[in-house]
Design an enzyme around this catalytic site. Structure first.
Site, PDB file in Angstrom:
ATOM      1  N   THR A 134       0.838  -1.209   0.000  1.00  0.00           N
ATOM      2  CA  THR A 134       0.000   0.000   0.000  1.00  0.00           C
ATOM      3  C   THR A 134       0.872   1.259   0.000  1.00  0.00           C
ATOM      4  OG1 THR A 134      -0.224  -0.030   2.425  1.00  0.00           O
ATOM      5  CG2 THR A 134      -1.973  -1.104   1.151  1.00  0.00           C
ATOM      6  N   GLY A 138      12.118  -7.439  17.793  1.00  0.00           N
ATOM      7  CA  GLY A 138      13.318  -8.267  17.920  1.00  0.00           C
ATOM      8  C   GLY A 138      14.544  -7.514  17.427  1.00  0.00           C
ATOM      9  N   TYR A 146      16.778  -7.766   8.376  1.00  0.00           N
ATOM     10  CA  TYR A 146      18.211  -7.574   8.549  1.00  0.00           C
ATOM     11  C   TYR A 146      18.571  -6.132   8.224  1.00  0.00           C
ATOM     12  CZ  TYR A 146      23.192  -7.542   7.818  1.00  0.00           C
ATOM     13  OH  TYR A 146      24.508  -7.213   7.899  1.00  0.00           O
ATOM     14  N   TYR A 167      -7.751  -5.558  11.595  1.00  0.00           N
ATOM     15  CA  TYR A 167      -6.876  -4.409  11.856  1.00  0.00           C
ATOM     16  C   TYR A 167      -6.854  -4.094  13.347  1.00  0.00           C
ATOM     17  CZ  TYR A 167      -4.957   0.345  11.345  1.00  0.00           C
ATOM     18  OH  TYR A 167      -4.195   1.486  11.431  1.00  0.00           O
ATOM     19  N   TYR A 200       7.677  -6.693  25.441  1.00  0.00           N
ATOM     20  CA  TYR A 200       9.110  -6.469  25.179  1.00  0.00           C
ATOM     21  C   TYR A 200       9.660  -5.408  26.118  1.00  0.00           C
ATOM     22  CZ  TYR A 200      10.345  -9.488  21.318  1.00  0.00           C
ATOM     23  OH  TYR A 200      10.679 -10.588  20.563  1.00  0.00           O
TER      24      TYR A 200
END
Ligand code: UDP
Length: 319
Positions: free
Chosen positions: A38, A105, A65, A148, A162
């Site tokens: 989009t 992460g 990465y 959504y 986290y």
């Protein structure tokens, strides 16, 4: 002194591309990541060739990465217009869940501060008005819109996990309806629909009876709020929106007037689970970030109309 390095996922989208501009202007090196489902390369075309800007074509639901250090990760990748997430339900769920996991992460491994683009949709069809950050929401998890809403609710939950369990520095912005240049003409949202319908002389399509409300903020105000939130110490979610509320029918009349359009207004069926009311309570943003919107709706609409007119090459006012 090394300059900050910032990754913006969804950086070729409407809001993401404005963030790229802002962070470059603040002296950051910006890495823009987008799978262009989009997002639109035209939004970042002016940045290509800038040594501080890099574009990576990548789907963030797969391992991300990025070489070198990263100071900030801003996770903005996601379909965000109802017509997009109704068409891309699985991708929407994946980017909110798997994409947020990958981006978190990455932030954890690089020691970056992470900011999640969340949404007023976490409040669903709200039973309180205006909505403040303590409200838990009223979302239909199995409705078509749930893909959504629930993806973003999960993303918030993962972000807080986290933060709590891995000590990642995190920020969550709950973005209310935002409009401005670089929205796609065919985005499907009400601002782009009405302005383009008015400019094209087509009927303005009000869904339902138009009594539902929204509160629209101009994109520059949002970007300022996000920038301040990122630099703040606030890990809890913060609403960023303009409390100036209108019904959709009033808004259609306003667009007709501002574009000097003779288009008629027509009524079409209301989409499933369309929230009836929406208005941000921005007391937290005011207190914590000293932020409030500065661009009045009529001015924002004028600027956005200019943008859409410029896409109608050769078409001038009144044509
Ligand atoms: N809407 C409308 N006509 C349109 C597009 C949207 O009346 O052509 C309505 C929609 O049903 C909703 C409101 O405008 O009540 C805002 O819709 P949008 O898709 O812009 O954002 P939402 O806040 O629903 O995510």
């Amino acid at each position: 002194m090394t300059r900050p390095r910032t990754l913006i996922t969804g950086g070729a989208g409407f809001i993401g591309s404005h963030l790229c501009d802002r962070f470059l202007a603040e002296g950051h090196e910006v890495i823009c990541m987008d799978n262009l489902i989009t997002g639109n390369p035209d939004n970042i075309a002016h940045l290509i060739g800038n040594d501080d800007f890099k574009f990576i074509h990548h789907d963030v639901t797969n391992f991300i990465y990025v070489a070198g250090e990263l100071d900030y990760v801003l996770h903005f990748a996601s379909p965000a217009s109802p017509i997009d997430y109704l068409e891309l339900p699985i991708q929407t769920l994946k980017v909110g869940a798997l994409g947020t996991h990958k981006a978190l992460g990455l932030a954890k491994s690089k020691g970056s501060r992470f900011l999640l683009a969340s949404t007023s949709e976490v409040y669903g069809d709200p039973l309180t008005h205006p909505q403040d950050e303590t409200y838990w929401g009223n979302v239909n998890p199995i409705g078509v819109r749930g893909v959504y809403d629930e993806a973003k609710r999960f993303a918030e939950s993962l972000t807080m996990a986290y933060h709590r369990y891995h000590g990642v520095e995190t920020r969550i912005v709950r973005i209310f309806n935002t409009y401005g240049p670089r929205m796609r003409k065919s985005d499907g949202r009400v601002v782009s629909n009405f302005i383009n319908q008015a400019l094209d002389g087509d009927p303005l399509t009000v869904y339902g009876d138009g009594s539902q409300t929204r509160s629209f903020q101009y994109v520059d105000d949002l970007i300022e709020g996000i920038y301040r939130l990122l630099l703040s110490d606030e890990a809890e979610p913060v609403n960023i929106g303009n409390p100036d509320e209108t019904t959709i029918l009033e808004f259609a009349r306003e667009i007709k007037e501002l574009t000097d359009s003779a288009s008629e207004i027509v009524f079409e069926p209301l989409p499933e689970d369309d929230p009836k009311i929406r208005q941000p309570n921005i007391a937290r943003a005011k207190a914590l970030l000293d932020w409030e919107p500065t661009i009045e709706r009529r001015e924002g609409i004028r600027r956005t109309t200019e943008y859409f007119r410029s896409l109608h090459t050769g078409v001038t006012s009144g044509d």
